[in-house]
Enzyme design. Structure first.
Site, PDB file in Angstrom:
ATOM      1  N   HIS A  22     -24.219  47.303  -5.409  1.00  5.15           N
ATOM      2  CA  HIS A  22     -24.419  48.074  -6.637  1.00  5.15           C
ATOM      3  C   HIS A  22     -23.898  49.507  -6.523  1.00  5.15           C
ATOM      4  O   HIS A  22     -24.085  50.171  -5.502  1.00  5.15           O
ATOM      5  CB  HIS A  22     -25.913  48.141  -6.979  1.00  5.15           C
ATOM      6  N   GLU A  23     -23.265  49.985  -7.601  1.00  2.06           N
ATOM      7  CA  GLU A  23     -22.839  51.384  -7.749  1.00  2.06           C
ATOM      8  C   GLU A  23     -21.961  51.875  -6.603  1.00  2.06           C
ATOM      9  O   GLU A  23     -22.112  52.989  -6.119  1.00  2.06           O
ATOM     10  CB  GLU A  23     -24.056  52.308  -7.909  1.00  2.06           C
ATOM     11  N   GLY A  24     -21.024  51.065  -6.200  1.00  2.34           N
ATOM     12  CA  GLY A  24     -20.123  51.446  -5.114  1.00  2.34           C
ATOM     13  C   GLY A  24     -20.589  50.821  -3.826  1.00  2.34           C
ATOM     14  O   GLY A  24     -21.675  51.111  -3.334  1.00  2.34           O
TER      15      GLY A  24
END
Length: 598
Positions: A448-450
């Site tokens: 998630h998110e990078g």
């Protein structure tokens, strides 16, 4: 009965004894609050999370959202929980007073939010994405956009998303193809697809506010040509009422191993399923200036990265508490040396290896919670410190810690969940117990998110070296202040201070060695072990901070802190030695291997 979501005692220690959150009430931004309002917010969060979010966590997992080709269906308990969340004022708690929020400190709202993430990661995703969306628009949107979109989100009537990735682009945002065509009335029409959109479609609220990255034709190539747009599910009339359906629809849902209660969609923009104003194209509203979209979106992305670390921590923490409760009740075997089969079995906490697994979990999750709340406290410093230098230092510290607070809990609290399953033995991987779901939910957070690797590149490739390395130097300087205080205390604190001091030196030396040739490909070939080593050093520092705070205080809680710190310094910090050595050697194994032999 003690909660198995989080330890309120630990939260109070971190918030009040260590981070001195109460002192924030002396600042104008938080002057309307007190210790009493802070405690009331924590109590309310725990009660709502326990009574309205936790009970449907397993149902949310077993009955994931479904798409019938027209509508997305979510179990009714989710909507009821979100209504309670809004009605109790929790959706507005951390928002500025200017838009109807209670404006509590970010560190306190992070602590409150952790209860919901521990209780039900799937349902909690909706309000937390919405809060990030609202903060972005508060920072970069126009007054009209704030009135139209933010206020309903603060009230809990609208939810929000972030739409970055596309099927062909993934994390490579330079390659997105969604386009935004300017219209005579100042709006835009968007055409394209977005993938992995959490909360992308549902009927839980009146409207969904999508923040969408797209390119305006004729703009610069790559990321420099990305702009940001508000694209609502439903258009909104001048009086604030819900208008016609916008041309954004789900093409289908993704079915993931965890976070099953959160709708995750592939969205189509502008395919003509709906025709706002009588024609195809999703109506969008430009946020800020053209071609600045990625810069604006990083406001939400960095907030989301801290939120991912917080969620990973919360799920690791509840898994630890549940495995601890199980281990205290589960009778099995007898102590070493006692071979008498007629003697009663003992709780499995009597077995050394079970204690090892519980202590490891405790060191991971309590260390991670300290990291998350420390970063949240830095957010408050950037917003409320009275002098510019304090705000600047807080911003630089938060900048260098962001990849760590995202990735370290996402790695080691997943390991805590794995150990929680192991403590349960055969029961651990059955669906009758919660810990198998916690592991599945938490395993998504390293992506998630990078991803883990992207955060590693950010740390060693940017945060440790840009501006002549000022961020990393400030981090090390801050940690060395803790070393000095711990040395003065003597005993175990002084012993651990020396271990940490050596690790801080290696953190700086290794970054310099990695970049000694000046070749990014060589320097960053081993960025991931650098991230992992520095993460361990940072958490060791925060454990030493906790020890200094607990010095001279008696009781089982403080003894538990000392035991977990001892475990981390003696079992975990030594892991960093080989990692630092590998990075400093500029080993080329992964750089030189041919993809053909993999």
């Amino acid at each position: 009965m003690a909660s198995t979501l989080l330890s309120t005692r630990d939260l109070h220690f971190l918030l009040y004894e260590w981070l001195d959150t109460e002192a924030l009430t002396d600042r104008p931004r938080y002057a309307d609050h007190s210790r009493e309002t802070f405690d009331a917010a924590l109590e309310l969060a725990e009660r709502v999370a326990t009574d309205h979010f936790a009970p449907h966590n397993k149902a949310n997992d077993a009955n994931e959202p479904r798409f019938d080709g027209e509508r997305v269906h979510v179990i009714p308990e989710v909507k009821k929980a979100l209504q309670v969340y809004a009605e109790t004022g929790l959706s507005a708690a951390a928002m500025p007073a200017s838009v109807g929020g209670a404006q509590i400190p970010h560190v306190l709202s992070s602590a409150c939010g952790a209860f919901f993430q521990a209780a039900n990661l799937g349902t909690s995703a909706y309000p937390f994405l919405t809060a990030g969306n609202a903060r972005l628009l508060l920072a970069h949107g126009s007054p009209e956009q704030v009135d139209t979109w933010v206020r309903p989100m603060v009230e809990g009537r609208f939810t929000g998303t972030m739409c970055l990735s596309e099927p062909q682009a993934g994390s490579s945002l330079a390659d997105i193809t969604t386009r935004a065509e300017a219209q005579p009335d100042g709006t835009y029409r968007l055409f394209g697809n977005k993938m992995w959109i959490s909360g992308g479609d549902h009927e839980l609220t009146e409207n969904i506010v999508h923040l969408v990255l797209a390119k305006i034709p004729g703009g610069p190539p790559g990321v420099k040509g990305i702009s940001l747009f508000v694209v609502p599910k439903h258009l909104v009339e001048a009086d604030g009422s819900i208008g016609e359906r916008n041309d954004v629809v789900p093409a289908g849902l993704n079915h993931k191993m965890g976070y099953r209660g959160t709708v995750n969609a592939l969205l189509n923009f502008g395919e003509g399923r709906h025709t706002p104003g009588g024609r195809a194209g999703a109506v969008g509203y430009l946020v800020g200036e053209p071609h600045q979209g990625l810069k604006y979106m990083f406001h939400m992305m960095n907030s989301a990265r801290i939120g991912v670390g917080a969620g990973a921590t919360a799920v690791g923490y509840t898994g630890y508490l549940k495995s601890l409760a199980y281990a205290r009740e589960r009778l099995q075997g007898r102590p070493l040396g006692d071979k008498d089969p007629t003697r009663p079995q003992v709780p499995i906490t009597e077995h050394t290896d079970v204690r090892r697994m519980l202590l490891a979990q405790k060191s991971y999750v309590e260390g991670a919670l300290a990291l998350v709340l420390y970063c949240a406290r830095l957010v408050d410093e950037t917003a409320s410190a009275e002098d510019e230098e304090s705000r600047r230092r807080a911003h630089l510290l938060l900048d260098v810690l962001t990849p760590i607070v995202k990735s370290w809990p996402s790695q080691w609290c997943v390991e805590a969940n794995s150990l929680a399953i192991q403590v349960h033995g055969g029961y651990g991987y059955t669906r009758e117990y919660d810990v198998e779901q916690h592991y599945r939910d938490n395993r998504l957070n390293p992506i998630h998110e990078g991803t883990h690797g992207i955060q590693a590149l950010d740390l060693l490739g940017r945060k440790a070296v840009i501006d002549d390395g000022v961020r990393l130097r400030l981090l090390l300087e801050t940690a060395r202040g803790t070393v000095s205080r711990a040395r003065e205390l003597g005993g175990a604190e002084a012993e651990y201070a020396e271990l940490l001091s050596a690790s801080l030196d290696r953190t700086a030396e290794t970054a310099a060695a990695a970049w000694a040739e000046g070749d990014p490909a060589v320097a960053l070939a081993n960025a991931t072990p650098y991230l992992e080593a520095v993460g361990h050093v940072v958490v060791a520092w925060l454990w030493l901070e906790q020890l200094v705070t607990a010095h001279g205080r008696e009781g089982g809680f403080y003894e538990g802190k000392r035991a977990a710190a001892a475990y981390f310094f003696r079992h975990e910090l030594p892991r960093t030695g080989p990692q630092f050595a590998l990075v400093a050697s500029r080993d080329r194994t992964v750089l030189d291997v041919s993809p053909d032999v993999l």
